[in-house]
Every structure is written in C-alpha cells, then in structure tokens.
Design an enzyme around this catalytic site. Structure first.
Site, short mmCIF file in Angstrom:
data_model
loop_
_atom_site.label_atom_id
_atom_site.label_comp_id
_atom_site.label_asym_id
_atom_site.label_seq_id
_atom_site.Cartn_x
_atom_site.Cartn_y
_atom_site.Cartn_z
N TRP A 163 -5.78 0.76 9.90
CA TRP A 163 -6.29 0.88 8.64
C TRP A 163 -4.97 -0.59 7.85
CZ3 TRP A 163 -8.42 2.90 5.40
CH2 TRP A 163 -8.11 3.01 3.41
N GLU A 173 -11.81 4.71 4.40
CA GLU A 173 -11.33 5.69 5.38
C GLU A 173 -12.31 6.25 6.51
OE1 GLU A 173 -10.67 8.85 2.21
OE2 GLU A 173 -7.90 8.13 2.96
N TYR A 215 1.40 -0.74 0.24
CA TYR A 215 -0.33 0.12 -0.01
C TYR A 215 0.71 1.23 0.01
CZ TYR A 215 -2.88 3.57 1.57
OH TYR A 215 -3.86 4.85 2.20
#
Length: 186
Positions: A45, A37, A15
């Site tokens: 995350w 989000e 990522y």
C-alpha cells in the site's frame, strides 16, 4: 499509540492518522480508493500511496465520468506514465469499473448508498487488540465482492474490498489501544 502497521514512515502515519477508517460517503473518494486498491494488488500500500498524487492527475481527480470515457489512446498513454502502476489489465479494469460505478450510482442514487448497504448503513466497529487478529476478508466483503463481480466490476475481490471497507470507514479496524479507534467510532 497507533496501529503497528503504519510503522514510522511519515506517509503511512499521516494516512493512518487522517484517513484510514474514517467513514466516507463521497462517491469520488470511494472511486479513488477502488482504483488505488485494485492497482495495489500484489504490491504494498505504501507503493500506491507514494504514487497517489500522480494517479490523481492521470485519472483527472478520479472523476468516474471522465475515467469511464477513457479510450484505447488514453489507456496507451497511461501505460507510458511512470508515475502510476503500469499494468494494462489493472488500467483497463479501472476504466471498466468507472462505467459500472456510474451504473451503480444510477441504480442506488450514489455508490455510497450501495456500499454502505452491505453494513446496514452503520460502521462495523471491531475490538481487536492486535494487528494479527485482523481478518483479510469477512462475510460482508465476500458478499460485496460477489455482488460487484455480478455487476461487472473487475480486479476487486473480497480481500481488496475488505481493505476498501477498512480504508473508507465501513469498518473500524483500528486496534482498541490505538488513539484513532475511539476517535472515528460513529
């Protein structure tokens, strides 16, 4: 040298190396990040990244037109989906946000046009030397959050929206010693 936040987790590294901070102009990708989000609020995350493929399937490739049409039966179905974060308020917010997202597209020609206007159409390039220097929010993310709230978006405050700005390259917050800092600077 990478930003230290990604540690040694392969999913986080991928990522970081391929997505985080790369300027995004595709509305569907913006919508995907907004959904993810807002789902992430209060969680890590990494937890969301591990569920991303499930979200893509459950949210029909993050097509905002399809998500905007989700009814109560679909929301109930999503609440039973163990592959996503099953928080009713977050799921309901994602459907609401899809509807508002479409209104923004109509008004500005694209959501990308709208969101990039908060950085005057150009990537903000930071020069932080350590991850500890990174802010949680900025005046720009606060202005964006205020405007989005006024338009009817939910579960998207200044901290979440700053994360969105970082993730979608409106802001390049890779530390200066990270190899990606220079690579993605527009």
């Amino acid at each position: 040298m990478r930003c230290s936040w990604c540690g040694d987790n392969p999913l986080y590294i991928k990522y970081h190396d391929e997505e985080w901070g790369v300027p995004v102009y595709d509305d569907r990708i913006h919508f995907e990040f907004l959904v993810l989000e807002s789902a992430q609020a209060g969680l890590s995350w990494l937890t969301v990244l591990k569920k991303r493929a499930n979200y893509r399937k459950a949210y029909k490739g993050f097509d905002p037109e399809i998500v905007a049409a989700f009814d109560q039966n679909k929301i109930d179905e999503l609440m039973q989906n163990k592959g996503i974060i099953r928080n009713k308020k977050k799921i309901e917010a994602s459907v609401n946000n899809a509807k508002v997202f479409l209104e923004v597209q109509k008004e500005f020609g694209s959501f990308s046009n709208y969101i990039w206007s908060f950085v005057e159409g150009r990537q903000v390039v930071s020069s932080y030397e350590s991850i500890e220097e990174l802010p949680a929010k900025t005046a720009q993310s606060e202005a964006l959050a205020k405007d989005m709230k006024k338009r009817g978006f939910k579960f998207l405050g200044p901290v979440i929206l700053y994360s969105h700005m970082q993730a979608t390259g409106l802001v390049n917050d890779h530390i200066v010693s990270c190899f990606r800092h220079k690579e993605i600077t527009e």
